[in-house]
Design an enzyme around this catalytic site. Structure first.
Site, PDB file in Angstrom:
ATOM      1  N   GLY A  54       0.788  -1.062   0.037  1.00 20.66           N
ATOM      2  CA  GLY A  54      -0.030   0.133  -0.055  1.00 20.66           C
ATOM      3  C   GLY A  54       0.864   1.275   0.024  1.00 20.66           C
ATOM      4  O   GLY A  54       0.564   2.134   0.737  1.00 20.66           O
ATOM      5  N   GLY A  55       2.023   1.361  -0.791  1.00 16.88           N
ATOM      6  CA  GLY A  55       2.927   2.165  -0.802  1.00 16.88           C
ATOM      7  C   GLY A  55       2.573   3.283  -1.763  1.00 16.88           C
ATOM      8  O   GLY A  55       3.561   4.183  -1.921  1.00 16.88           O
ATOM      9  N   GLY A  70       1.410   4.876   3.565  1.00 15.77           N
ATOM     10  CA  GLY A  70       2.396   4.000   2.881  1.00 15.77           C
ATOM     11  C   GLY A  70       3.450   4.900   2.277  1.00 15.77           C
ATOM     12  O   GLY A  70       4.453   4.628   1.994  1.00 15.77           O
ATOM     13  N   TYR A 121     -13.515  -3.823  10.775  1.00  6.95           N
ATOM     14  CA  TYR A 121     -12.282  -3.116  10.612  1.00  6.95           C
ATOM     15  C   TYR A 121     -11.725  -3.047  11.964  1.00  6.95           C
ATOM     16  O   TYR A 121     -10.303  -3.562  11.972  1.00  6.95           O
ATOM     17  CB  TYR A 121     -12.334  -1.655  10.166  1.00  6.95           C
ATOM     18  CG  TYR A 121     -11.304  -0.613   9.978  1.00  6.95           C
ATOM     19  CD1 TYR A 121     -10.426  -0.956   9.187  1.00  6.95           C
ATOM     20  CD2 TYR A 121     -10.701   0.120  11.079  1.00  6.95           C
ATOM     21  CE1 TYR A 121      -9.024  -0.143   8.904  1.00  6.95           C
ATOM     22  CE2 TYR A 121      -9.787   0.791  11.220  1.00  6.95           C
ATOM     23  CZ  TYR A 121      -8.763   0.813  10.005  1.00  6.95           C
ATOM     24  OH  TYR A 121      -7.843   1.395   9.887  1.00  6.95           O
TER      25      TYR A 121
END
Ligand code: NAP
Length: 250
Positions: A13-14, A19, A150
């Site tokens: 998730g960069g 990220g 979540y």
């Protein structure tokens, strides 16, 4: 001297938000960083903004083949990994009464299964004395309406950190979590039907923070740099809140 000179890092998730900020910070400190995400266009933009010490590998953390493809590439190109930041995550808010099996499974597949296999599949490549960082959340300590799935996923990854610290101690791999408070990233927009509702969400989160504002992705990147570096050589198994005081006194 740079804190991560010569290190090879993976940030899932960069291509966005926290990220992306972590990837930029790690490169600024001398690391080579592989970023992942599903959207190729966002990966391309991210690499353009980070520079030549970053490379993007498109993939879904919920897909084991994608994870294996990532690590095969890193094995061929670098031979090993020093730092993993298992950051990719989604929220999928739904009140309990409206929770569907499909959304529940999707949130767990990305946030829990994705984190476990991102780390597990990397182990053959991980160098001894490496660092693993998972991104948990302040949500584990709060009762936020709509966050059943979540918040539970983030409690699960906090638990991983304890188990993995014990399991990986012989390799001197340190495993820690960061629990961000509300951070101003696109994940806020993903939880709202329109920009006005997203603004309201940001305002209500900020109002709940003792420091009186949302956090910035760079403030999480600073904590990730600490945990990834030798500055944290005696820090293992912790969950570091970076939340403007929400969980301590909010
Ligand atoms: P963001 O800007 O929406 O970034 C989420 C990242 O995860 C994106 O790069 C996204 O890329 C990637 N991603 C999502 N699903 C994926 C999948 N299945 N496979 C691979 N990559 C995937 O949100 P953020 O705020 O930076 O969130 C980063 C982490 O921080 C998440 O784990 C989140 O739960 C956690 N966190 C955020 C906050 C906050 O307030 N912002 C607070 C506590 C914890 P693609 O869409 O291209 O796949």
């Amino acid at each position: 001297m740079s804190k991560l000179q010569g290190k090879v890092a993976v940030v899932t998730g960069g291509n966005s938000g926290i990220g992306l900020a972590i990837a930029k910070r790690f490169v600024a400190e001398g690391a080579f960083v592989y970023i992942t995400g599903r959207r190729q266009s966002e990966l391309d933009n991210a690499v353009a903004s980070i520079g030549s010490q970053a490379k993007a590998v498109q993939g879904d953390v919920a897909n084991l083949d994608d994870i294996d493809r990532l690590y095969a590439k890193i094995r061929d190109e670098k031979g090993g990994i020093d730092i993993i930041v298992a950051n990719a995550g989604i929220v999928g808010p739904q009140p309990l009464e409206e929770t569907t099996a499909e959304t529940f499974d999707k949130v767990f597949a990305v946030n829990v299964r994705g984190v476990l296999f991102t780390v597990k599949q990397a182990l053959p490549l991980m160098n001894d004395r490496g660092a693993v960082i998972v991104i948990s959340s302040m949500a584990t300590a709060k009762g936020i309406p709509g966050y059943s799935a979540y918040s539970a996923t983030k409690a699960a990854v906090r638990s991983f950190v304890r188990t993995w610290t014990a399991e990986l101690k012989s390799r001197h791999i340190r495993v820690n979590a960061i629990s961000p408070g509300p951070i101003d990233t696109p994940i806020m927009d993903s939880q709202a039907p329109n920009p006005e509702a997203a603004d309201k969400l940001r305002t209500s989160f900020a109002a709940a923070v003792p420091l009186g504002r949302l956090g910035q992705p760079d403030e999480i990147a600073a904590a990730a740099l600490f945990l990834a570096s030798d500055e944290a050589s005696y820090v293992a198994g912790v969950d570091l809140p970076v939340d403007g005081g929400v969980t301590a006194i909010g």
